[in-house]
Design an enzyme around this catalytic site. Structure first.
Site, PDB file in Angstrom:
ATOM      1  N   ASP A  25       0.876  -1.352  -0.123  1.00  0.00           N
ATOM      2  CA  ASP A  25      -0.141  -0.096  -0.074  1.00  0.00           C
ATOM      3  C   ASP A  25       0.893   1.252   0.089  1.00  0.00           C
ATOM      4  O   ASP A  25       1.896   1.132   0.572  1.00  0.00           O
ATOM      5  CB  ASP A  25      -1.100   0.049   1.328  1.00  0.00           C
ATOM      6  CG  ASP A  25      -2.007   0.844   1.156  1.00  0.00           C
ATOM      7  OD1 ASP A  25      -2.144   1.536   0.089  1.00  0.00           O
ATOM      8  OD2 ASP A  25      -2.554   1.281   2.104  1.00  0.00           O
ATOM      9  N   GLY A  26       0.277   2.155  -0.609  1.00  0.00           N
ATOM     10  CA  GLY A  26       0.971   3.478  -0.637  1.00  0.00           C
ATOM     11  C   GLY A  26       1.669   4.132  -1.736  1.00  0.00           C
ATOM     12  O   GLY A  26       2.394   4.990  -1.817  1.00  0.00           O
ATOM     13  N   ARG A  29       0.375   7.698  -2.589  1.00  0.00           N
ATOM     14  CA  ARG A  29       0.750   8.606  -1.598  1.00  0.00           C
ATOM     15  C   ARG A  29       2.118   9.194  -2.025  1.00  0.00           C
ATOM     16  O   ARG A  29       2.691  10.175  -1.941  1.00  0.00           O
ATOM     17  CB  ARG A  29       0.450   8.416  -0.143  1.00  0.00           C
ATOM     18  CG  ARG A  29      -0.632   8.594   0.311  1.00  0.00           C
ATOM     19  CD  ARG A  29      -0.978   7.784   1.797  1.00  0.00           C
ATOM     20  NE  ARG A  29      -1.448   6.231   1.332  1.00  0.00           N
ATOM     21  CZ  ARG A  29      -1.469   5.609   2.267  1.00  0.00           C
ATOM     22  NH1 ARG A  29      -1.466   5.797   3.549  1.00  0.00           N
ATOM     23  NH2 ARG A  29      -2.133   4.495   1.771  1.00  0.00           N
ATOM     24  N   TRP A  30       2.916   8.022  -2.369  1.00  0.00           N
ATOM     25  CA  TRP A  30       4.331   8.170  -2.783  1.00  0.00           C
ATOM     26  C   TRP A  30       4.444   9.201  -3.838  1.00  0.00           C
ATOM     27  O   TRP A  30       5.166  10.092  -4.111  1.00  0.00           O
ATOM     28  CB  TRP A  30       4.936   7.048  -3.011  1.00  0.00           C
ATOM     29  CG  TRP A  30       6.573   6.932  -3.423  1.00  0.00           C
ATOM     30  CD1 TRP A  30       7.539   6.440  -2.449  1.00  0.00           C
ATOM     31  CD2 TRP A  30       7.003   6.868  -4.719  1.00  0.00           C
ATOM     32  NE1 TRP A  30       8.793   7.020  -3.257  1.00  0.00           N
ATOM     33  CE2 TRP A  30       8.611   7.100  -4.415  1.00  0.00           C
ATOM     34  CE3 TRP A  30       6.588   7.484  -5.930  1.00  0.00           C
ATOM     35  CZ2 TRP A  30       9.358   7.382  -5.445  1.00  0.00           C
ATOM     36  CZ3 TRP A  30       7.251   7.661  -6.887  1.00  0.00           C
ATOM     37  CH2 TRP A  30       8.694   7.713  -6.777  1.00  0.00           C
ATOM     38  N   HIS A  42       2.880   3.384  -8.878  1.00  0.00           N
ATOM     39  CA  HIS A  42       2.740   2.200  -9.108  1.00  0.00           C
ATOM     40  C   HIS A  42       4.027   1.449  -9.982  1.00  0.00           C
ATOM     41  O   HIS A  42       4.433   0.349  -9.565  1.00  0.00           O
ATOM     42  CB  HIS A  42       1.377   1.977 -10.056  1.00  0.00           C
ATOM     43  CG  HIS A  42       0.233   2.059  -9.135  1.00  0.00           C
ATOM     44  ND1 HIS A  42      -0.065   1.807  -8.108  1.00  0.00           N
ATOM     45  CD2 HIS A  42      -0.724   2.920  -9.702  1.00  0.00           C
ATOM     46  CE1 HIS A  42      -1.217   2.222  -7.606  1.00  0.00           C
ATOM     47  NE2 HIS A  42      -1.826   2.906  -8.575  1.00  0.00           N
ATOM     48  N   SER A  70      -7.039  -5.496  -5.958  1.00  0.00           N
ATOM     49  CA  SER A  70      -8.292  -6.313  -5.220  1.00  0.00           C
ATOM     50  C   SER A  70      -9.452  -6.136  -6.062  1.00  0.00           C
ATOM     51  O   SER A  70      -9.539  -5.353  -6.968  1.00  0.00           O
ATOM     52  CB  SER A  70      -8.392  -5.475  -3.906  1.00  0.00           C
ATOM     53  OG  SER A  70      -8.859  -4.183  -4.240  1.00  0.00           O
ATOM     54  N   TRP A  74     -11.245  -2.657  -9.107  1.00  0.00           N
ATOM     55  CA  TRP A  74     -11.823  -2.388 -10.305  1.00  0.00           C
ATOM     56  C   TRP A  74     -12.767  -0.955 -10.289  1.00  0.00           C
ATOM     57  O   TRP A  74     -12.961  -0.527 -11.207  1.00  0.00           O
ATOM     58  CB  TRP A  74     -12.882  -3.559 -10.626  1.00  0.00           C
ATOM     59  CG  TRP A  74     -12.290  -4.610 -10.807  1.00  0.00           C
ATOM     60  CD1 TRP A  74     -12.304  -6.060 -10.200  1.00  0.00           C
ATOM     61  CD2 TRP A  74     -11.415  -5.013 -11.997  1.00  0.00           C
ATOM     62  NE1 TRP A  74     -11.659  -6.873 -10.698  1.00  0.00           N
ATOM     63  CE2 TRP A  74     -11.166  -6.449 -12.113  1.00  0.00           C
ATOM     64  CE3 TRP A  74     -11.024  -4.148 -13.393  1.00  0.00           C
ATOM     65  CZ2 TRP A  74     -10.217  -7.086 -12.828  1.00  0.00           C
ATOM     66  CZ3 TRP A  74     -10.197  -4.979 -14.255  1.00  0.00           C
ATOM     67  CH2 TRP A  74      -9.834  -6.363 -14.074  1.00  0.00           C
ATOM     68  N   LEU A 136      10.788 -20.814  -4.532  1.00  0.00           N
ATOM     69  CA  LEU A 136       9.670 -19.672  -4.605  1.00  0.00           C
ATOM     70  C   LEU A 136       8.473 -19.784  -5.263  1.00  0.00           C
ATOM     71  O   LEU A 136       8.551 -19.702  -6.528  1.00  0.00           O
ATOM     72  CB  LEU A 136      10.346 -18.378  -4.294  1.00  0.00           C
ATOM     73  CG  LEU A 136       9.220 -17.239  -3.996  1.00  0.00           C
ATOM     74  CD1 LEU A 136       9.042 -17.183  -2.736  1.00  0.00           C
ATOM     75  CD2 LEU A 136       9.949 -15.998  -4.445  1.00  0.00           C
ATOM     76  N   ARG A 193       1.661  -5.161   6.201  1.00  0.00           N
ATOM     77  CA  ARG A 193       1.106  -3.947   5.540  1.00  0.00           C
ATOM     78  C   ARG A 193       2.043  -2.785   5.558  1.00  0.00           C
ATOM     79  O   ARG A 193       2.391  -2.383   6.623  1.00  0.00           O
ATOM     80  CB  ARG A 193      -0.185  -3.774   6.050  1.00  0.00           C
ATOM     81  CG  ARG A 193      -0.939  -2.817   5.309  1.00  0.00           C
ATOM     82  CD  ARG A 193      -2.172  -2.494   5.560  1.00  0.00           C
ATOM     83  NE  ARG A 193      -2.826  -1.713   4.487  1.00  0.00           N
ATOM     84  CZ  ARG A 193      -4.065  -1.681   4.037  1.00  0.00           C
ATOM     85  NH1 ARG A 193      -4.903  -2.615   4.338  1.00  0.00           N
ATOM     86  NH2 ARG A 193      -4.343  -0.748   3.192  1.00  0.00           N
TER      87      ARG A 193
HETATM   88  C1  FPP Z   1      -1.609   0.081  -3.245  1.00  0.00           C
HETATM   89  O1  FPP Z   1      -1.259   1.344  -3.464  1.00  0.00           O
HETATM   90  C2  FPP Z   1      -1.175  -0.433  -4.422  1.00  0.00           C
HETATM   91  C3  FPP Z   1      -2.266  -1.314  -5.466  1.00  0.00           C
HETATM   92  C4  FPP Z   1      -3.435  -0.956  -5.429  1.00  0.00           C
HETATM   93  C5  FPP Z   1      -1.462  -2.028  -6.411  1.00  0.00           C
HETATM   94  C6  FPP Z   1      -0.098  -2.583  -6.220  1.00  0.00           C
HETATM   95  C7  FPP Z   1       0.436  -2.571  -7.510  1.00  0.00           C
HETATM   96  C8  FPP Z   1       1.962  -2.695  -7.561  1.00  0.00           C
HETATM   97  C9  FPP Z   1       2.760  -2.757  -6.621  1.00  0.00           C
HETATM   98  C10 FPP Z   1       2.539  -2.562  -8.797  1.00  0.00           C
HETATM   99  C11 FPP Z   1       2.227  -3.427  -9.826  1.00  0.00           C
HETATM  100  C12 FPP Z   1       2.431  -5.007  -9.320  1.00  0.00           C
HETATM  101  C13 FPP Z   1       3.049  -5.938 -10.029  1.00  0.00           C
HETATM  102  C14 FPP Z   1       2.871  -7.256  -9.443  1.00  0.00           C
HETATM  103  C15 FPP Z   1       4.158  -5.803 -11.222  1.00  0.00           C
HETATM  104  P1  FPP Z   1      -2.506   2.554  -3.702  1.00  0.00           P
HETATM  105  O2  FPP Z   1      -2.701   3.328  -4.947  1.00  0.00           O
HETATM  106  O3  FPP Z   1      -3.627   2.259  -2.892  1.00  0.00           O
HETATM  107  O4  FPP Z   1      -1.645   3.879  -2.644  1.00  0.00           O
HETATM  108  P2  FPP Z   1      -2.463   5.037  -1.700  1.00  0.00           P
HETATM  109  O5  FPP Z   1      -3.190   4.180  -0.665  1.00  0.00           O
HETATM  110  O6  FPP Z   1      -1.214   5.650  -1.298  1.00  0.00           O
HETATM  111  O7  FPP Z   1      -3.268   5.505  -2.776  1.00  0.00           O
END
Ligand code: FPP
Length: 248
Positions: A25-26, A29-30, A42, A70, A74, A136, A193
């Site tokens: 997560d994050g 925000r990053w 992402h 998740s 969507w 793995l 998390r």
């Molecule tokens: C949460 O951050 C992250 C996601 C919804 C997607 C996770 C995806 C990746 C790490 C990149 C692609 C994955 C692979 C396997 C190559 P958020 O967008 O909810 O962050 P926020 O809460 O700060 O808005």
């Protein structure tokens, strides 16, 4: 080689979690903190995925499950969903060889039929090409929802009861587990998390019954191999009692 990497990192190879799961997560925000588009977050998040997969393989973790998308995701803007799917395709293309070479098996957990056709195809190809690997196991939770997973398991079992193939009393915890997406995969002993939220967000609801939970304030793109190893060290210090007392 595997235990060497664990020992070099100050870890006891015999007390590693067999299965580590991560709520990444994050990313958004990053990016926002840097006045960048969320997609950039992402992209950097995908680099962290590569680093954590590599570390897990080297240290000798058997299963790593990453919450990559998740069922709720969507509902994000179409452009963001599209960018995440593109990133996933890129990840599969760039990591395919590495997974084959490094004995990594890919497994997907979730409602894969909802994913775009080319993503489904890419996932099916890499899953097939790596299915005999026994290093793995990288489990990507994609279009995944814990409640939906449990409902599907209940429906499968109900069908078998309706068709007279078993009695309701035959349904045990073990049988229920075998009807989840994670059939055959041990429950995670460790759940991490990132980004400081104390939430489960519909992730592996059944499987985390006894998991040790670590929440770090670090945003996923900033999460490093070193922090991952630090969490594994902390995990090894925790005593897991499964509802019993220490002496048992
Ligand atoms: C949460 O951050 C992250 C996601 C919804 C997607 C996770 C995806 C990746 C790490 C990149 C692609 C994955 C692979 C396997 C190559 P958020 O967008 O909810 O962050 P926020 O809460 O700060 O808005």
């Amino acid at each position: 080689m595997k235990s060497d990497a664990a020992e070099n990192a100050g870890l006891d190879p015999s007390r590693l979690p067999v299965h580590a799961a991560v709520i990444m997560d994050g990313n958004g925000r990053w990016a926002q903190k840097r006045m960048l588009n969320r997609i950039k977050g992402h992209e950097r998040g995908a680099d962290t995925v590569r680093a954590v997969v590599r570390a897990s393989r080297e240290i000798g973790i058997a299963y790593l499950t990453l919450y990559a998308f998740s069922t709720e995701n969507w509902q994000r803007p179409k452009s963001e969903v599209k960018a995440l799917m593109t990133l996933l395709k890129r990840f599969l293309a760039s990591e395919r060889e590495e997974m084959i070479q490094n004995n990594i098996r890919l497994q997907v957990l979730g409602q894969t039929h909802r994913l775009p056709e080319d993503v489904v195809q890419g996932l099916a190809e890499v899953t097939e090409q790596t299915r005999n690997n026994d290093g793995l196991c990288l489990c990507l939770a994609l279009s995944y929802g814990g409640r939906t997973e449990i409902v599907h398991a209940a429906q499968n079992l109900a069908r078998q009861v309706r068709d007279g193939r078993m009695d309701p009393e035959d349904i045990t915890e073990a049988l229920f587990s075998q009807n989840l997406y994670t059939a055959g995969i041990p429950d995670p002993e460790l759940l991490i998390r990132t980004s400081g939220e104390y939430r489960i967000s519909n992730f592996l609801l059944w499987q985390i019954a006894y998991s040790e939970i670590f929440v770090t304030p670090t945003l996923w793109p900033d999460f490093t191999r070193e922090e991952f190893i630090g969490i594994l060290r902390d995990f090894q210090k925790r005593e897991r009692r499964f509802g019993q007392v220490s002496e048992q």
